[in-house]
Design a protein around this motif. Structure first.
Motif, PDB file in Angstrom:
ATOM      1  N   ILE A  76       0.836  -1.200   0.000  1.00  0.00           N
ATOM      2  CA  ILE A  76       0.000   0.000   0.000  1.00  0.00           C
ATOM      3  C   ILE A  76       0.870   1.248   0.000  1.00  0.00           C
ATOM      4  N   ASP A  77       1.959   1.223   0.737  1.00  0.00           N
ATOM      5  CA  ASP A  77       2.895   2.345   0.734  1.00  0.00           C
ATOM      6  C   ASP A  77       3.453   2.573  -0.673  1.00  0.00           C
ATOM      7  N   ASN A  78       3.778   1.493  -1.363  1.00  0.00           N
ATOM      8  CA  ASN A  78       4.269   1.603  -2.739  1.00  0.00           C
ATOM      9  C   ASN A  78       3.200   2.158  -3.674  1.00  0.00           C
ATOM     10  N   ILE A  79       1.956   1.716  -3.493  1.00  0.00           N
ATOM     11  CA  ILE A  79       0.847   2.229  -4.304  1.00  0.00           C
ATOM     12  C   ILE A  79       0.699   3.734  -4.085  1.00  0.00           C
ATOM     13  N   LYS A  80       0.772   4.173  -2.828  1.00  0.00           N
ATOM     14  CA  LYS A  80       0.655   5.600  -2.520  1.00  0.00           C
ATOM     15  C   LYS A  80       1.788   6.389  -3.165  1.00  0.00           C
ATOM     16  N   LYS A  81       3.007   5.858  -3.102  1.00  0.00           N
ATOM     17  CA  LYS A  81       4.154   6.556  -3.688  1.00  0.00           C
ATOM     18  C   LYS A  81       3.997   6.678  -5.201  1.00  0.00           C
ATOM     19  N   LYS A  82       3.522   5.630  -5.852  1.00  0.00           N
ATOM     20  CA  LYS A  82       3.315   5.674  -7.303  1.00  0.00           C
ATOM     21  C   LYS A  82       2.262   6.711  -7.669  1.00  0.00           C
ATOM     22  N   LYS A  83       1.203   6.806  -6.872  1.00  0.00           N
ATOM     23  CA  LYS A  83       0.155   7.788  -7.149  1.00  0.00           C
ATOM     24  C   LYS A  83       0.699   9.207  -6.999  1.00  0.00           C
ATOM     25  N   ILE A  84       1.561   9.422  -6.030  1.00  0.00           N
ATOM     26  CA  ILE A  84       2.160  10.748  -5.830  1.00  0.00           C
ATOM     27  C   ILE A  84       3.051  11.095  -7.022  1.00  0.00           C
ATOM     28  N   VAL A  85       3.853  10.146  -7.465  1.00  0.00           N
ATOM     29  CA  VAL A  85       4.726  10.379  -8.618  1.00  0.00           C
ATOM     30  C   VAL A  85       3.902  10.703  -9.852  1.00  0.00           C
ATOM     31  N   LEU A  86       2.826   9.945 -10.083  1.00  0.00           N
ATOM     32  CA  LEU A  86       1.961  10.206 -11.238  1.00  0.00           C
ATOM     33  C   LEU A  86       1.306  11.581 -11.144  1.00  0.00           C
ATOM     34  N   LEU A  87       0.912  11.969  -9.950  1.00  0.00           N
ATOM     35  CA  LEU A  87       0.287  13.279  -9.751  1.00  0.00           C
ATOM     36  C   LEU A  87       1.282  14.389 -10.038  1.00  0.00           C
TER      37      LEU A  87
END
Length: 94
Positions: A76-87
């Motif tokens: 979940i932490d990795n998913i959150k980090k990927k979403k931040i990078v995409l944003l």
């Protein structure tokens, strides 16, 4: 000392929706009710389900009684980090 629930407890409780045994809806509700409904929905659809959904697609003999908490929280932490990078990337494109 009483344990205060945090978002990690919510993620772990919601992951129980994806196990192969009887789901303890009362436990999930007891944790989820402490958070705004909109956050519970967001956590389920954007963090927990993307990691846990594969368990519902496996053939019958495979049985998962629970998800490893450390692996779940790390994913979940990795998913959150990927979403931040995409944003950030999408904002830089403008």
């Amino acid at each position: 000392m009483e344990h205060t629930l945090n978002e990690e407890d919510l993620y772990i409780a919601l992951s129980d929706l994806f196990v192969d045994n009887e789901v303890d809806y009362d436990h999930i509700a007891s944790v989820a009710k402490l958070f705004p409904t909109s956050y519970v929905e967001h956590a389920l659809f954007h963090y927990v389900a993307p990691y846990c959904y594969h368990n519902m697609l496996t053939p019958a003999p495979s049985v998962c009684y629970f998800f490893d908490e450390d692996e779940l929280l790390s994913a979940i932490d990795n998913i959150k980090k990927k979403k931040i990078v995409l944003l950030v990337k999408s904002k830089c494109a403008f």
